[in-house]
Design a protein around this motif. Sequence first.
Motif, PDB file in Angstrom:
ATOM      1  N   GLN A  99      58.400  33.629  57.038  1.00  0.00           N
ATOM      2  CA  GLN A  99      57.421  34.077  58.028  1.00  0.00           C
ATOM      3  C   GLN A  99      56.015  33.638  57.650  1.00  0.00           C
ATOM      4  O   GLN A  99      55.210  33.298  58.511  1.00  0.00           O
ATOM      5  N   TRP A 100      55.730  33.606  56.368  1.00  0.00           N
ATOM      6  CA  TRP A 100      54.387  33.229  55.943  1.00  0.00           C
ATOM      7  C   TRP A 100      54.055  31.788  56.336  1.00  0.00           C
ATOM      8  O   TRP A 100      52.914  31.472  56.668  1.00  0.00           O
ATOM      9  N   VAL A 101      55.053  30.895  56.343  1.00  0.00           N
ATOM     10  CA  VAL A 101      54.831  29.517  56.776  1.00  0.00           C
ATOM     11  C   VAL A 101      54.550  29.476  58.273  1.00  0.00           C
ATOM     12  O   VAL A 101      53.677  28.731  58.741  1.00  0.00           O
ATOM     13  N   THR A 102      55.289  30.297  59.037  1.00  0.00           N
ATOM     14  CA  THR A 102      55.031  30.383  60.479  1.00  0.00           C
ATOM     15  C   THR A 102      53.609  30.842  60.741  1.00  0.00           C
ATOM     16  O   THR A 102      52.936  30.346  61.652  1.00  0.00           O
ATOM     17  N   GLU A 103      53.136  31.788  59.935  1.00  0.00           N
ATOM     18  CA  GLU A 103      51.755  32.277  60.084  1.00  0.00           C
ATOM     19  C   GLU A 103      50.751  31.155  59.814  1.00  0.00           C
ATOM     20  O   GLU A 103      49.763  30.994  60.546  1.00  0.00           O
ATOM     21  N   ILE A 104      51.013  30.372  58.773  1.00  0.00           N
ATOM     22  CA  ILE A 104      50.099  29.276  58.433  1.00  0.00           C
ATOM     23  C   ILE A 104      50.043  28.255  59.562  1.00  0.00           C
ATOM     24  O   ILE A 104      48.965  27.794  59.953  1.00  0.00           O
TER      25      ILE A 104
END
Length: 706
Positions: A495-500
């Motif tokens: 999810q953190w990559v999606t946020e980035i």
Amino acid sequence: MSNLAIHTGIWVDHDLHPMIGATLTTSIRMGNYLIAAISSLVAWASVSAWSILMFYLHQRYASRPDKDLLDQQLQVLFRSSATLRDTFTDAIRLQRAWAGHIGRTARHTFPVAIVAVVWFAAFAVAGVFVSEVASKSYQQVAVLAQPLDCGDFMPMGISEVGGSHYQAKVDYLMLSAKRAREYTSLIYNGSSDRYQSAFKNPILPSKGEYVDCPSPWTINTTCLGPNATQGLAYRMDTGQLDSHTHFGINAPKRDRITYRKSVTCGVLDPTSFSLPVETMTHLVHGSLVNQTYISLRVTGANQSSIAGDCDIAVPISTLYDLDAGYFTRRSVFKLYEEQNLPTSCTMTNPMFNRTDADVTLWIVTYGGLEYESPVDDPLFLAHNISSVTSHLEGVNWGTSYFPTNSFGFLACYDQFQICNPSNGRCSNLTGANDMYRAINSSLDFNKVQETTAKRLIGVAKVVGYYYMGSALGGFGLLAADYSGGVMGHSLPPDQWVTEIRAWFSTHLVVFQNQLLMWARKPWSTPGNPTVEYSLINMTRLNATYKESGLMNEFTDQCTNQLIRSSAAVQNFSILATGFVIFTCLLIIMTATLLPTCVRYSRARRMEKGKELSEKTEAARLALFADEKYHLLAMALRASGVDKWECGKGGIPITKKPVHAPRLAEEHGLSCYSTKNSKDVAETAVKTDDAAQDDLTLSNCLDETFA
């Protein structure tokens, strides 16, 4: 995103060669008038082109040595036919009349009829395709924005505008950032049909990849992966974006630059440079309030409490919802100064002490959020179990999972690069503030390129701090979409990559929007400024360019911002429009002057004593003999009307008035009656000189150019 006024008039689209790219932008109403006028001109040219063809065929038939009567009638048809319809119908009539009397009549008449049909179809299609010189009124077209308050976007601080206006500024920035996030979710996710973009390029290219955790972050911390394991960082990079092709700064190739943005982010282990959450009481506006803080170790010292001599106390949110705050190297320095740390404390933590990039630390707080199942994503890690049981009914409502940590750290560093495509030279990747030095380095920009570079760098500085942090906050987290109140759905492990990716795309959208606002402030209303108008330092719009001696280039660039618009405007290709108009006028003028020029050329040749060939002489005579007034004169002469002479323009006339003979019918044909030819002759005026007799046709032809 921006709603910009549109420039109408002539301009050059530098996507194409200057000759091909010359464009006229008009309103839909004026565009319809222009298309109607061109269509009328094409129709006129069609008639004129047909008359040229008829003239050619007439002269060709007239020069034939051996002709039958059908050929002679076709020859007269070519000379007297005014329209395609007349030619077509008369050719069919001749075919029907002569069929069975002479052989192979179709060979004479059908080609004429077929040519008439093909000619009509060709010019009908040409009339339809006239509209292709203009863009469609229902589609988006590339146009120039009408400038207003052009220049750098320089928001004023709270000390300059006051508390109420400063809050209006914050509200405006938040609204703009939310619109950018909405645009990102629609356009970058493939739903462009639901949103019409004003940007020349609705989607800017970029690519992402996992990379090793950057060395500065591995000195006293590490990048985390799923379930808090050792992980990688993630990098987003635009590559080289062309100032014209991607940002719509309309300029020829020699005046363009390229711009690159690279962002590397990683989820960091907070235990190495932060301390546990603590709450302190503050006096705010006369009231005691509790504020939650975390402590950041800016020196890397092993402090153990929030009272550590070199620790910075950072306020965080503890609401029952996802939230995100940001801290840049600049804001950490500000806290460093505000909290009166000892002079012995220095900014030695490599997390913040990096001069070749703009470092941002995102602190994500979770409040009381719980999930239905475990979350392995390192930024939103949730493995703590909570079992809820109703004491009244003794029913177990199930197990939920709440965040393992009270907060999460996502660190990013932004780097920028500008290049001169004319010579292939590029600056080093660096932070936005250091980009100005690159302009004056060995890139060898011309003045237009330098102006463009200052514009892009100025916007990059504003966008980085004012939008991505203070505007969006927790709203910018896509993970918030998974939360339904306190209890949320589970999150994927990346999810953190999606946020980035979402942050990066939103940044690009805001960057593009600010470039448009550089040319025209959408809230600016001359004589009636709005609250947003008062948030901009209007005295500094062109200061950077004025100080650098770039005012001429600044003024030109204000009028050269390309946008896409679906408003009531149309674009006309000046080259295509001019070609159509010129071709039509050339055809019309040729049709008008061709017979006169041919007659004049032959007359001048005869004046010089040069004899015409037998075929040319026959064509010369037929040019007059088959003309309707000469045909009438010959018919009247057969009925007894004589004493003809040439009038102006070669038209046969009688010197004195003569009564026209009556029409009669002989063998089913109409003719002028000779019954009263004696009376007709007697009414003609007798001349005293018997030598004055009818002028011959040859003499009449000579009189035409006497």
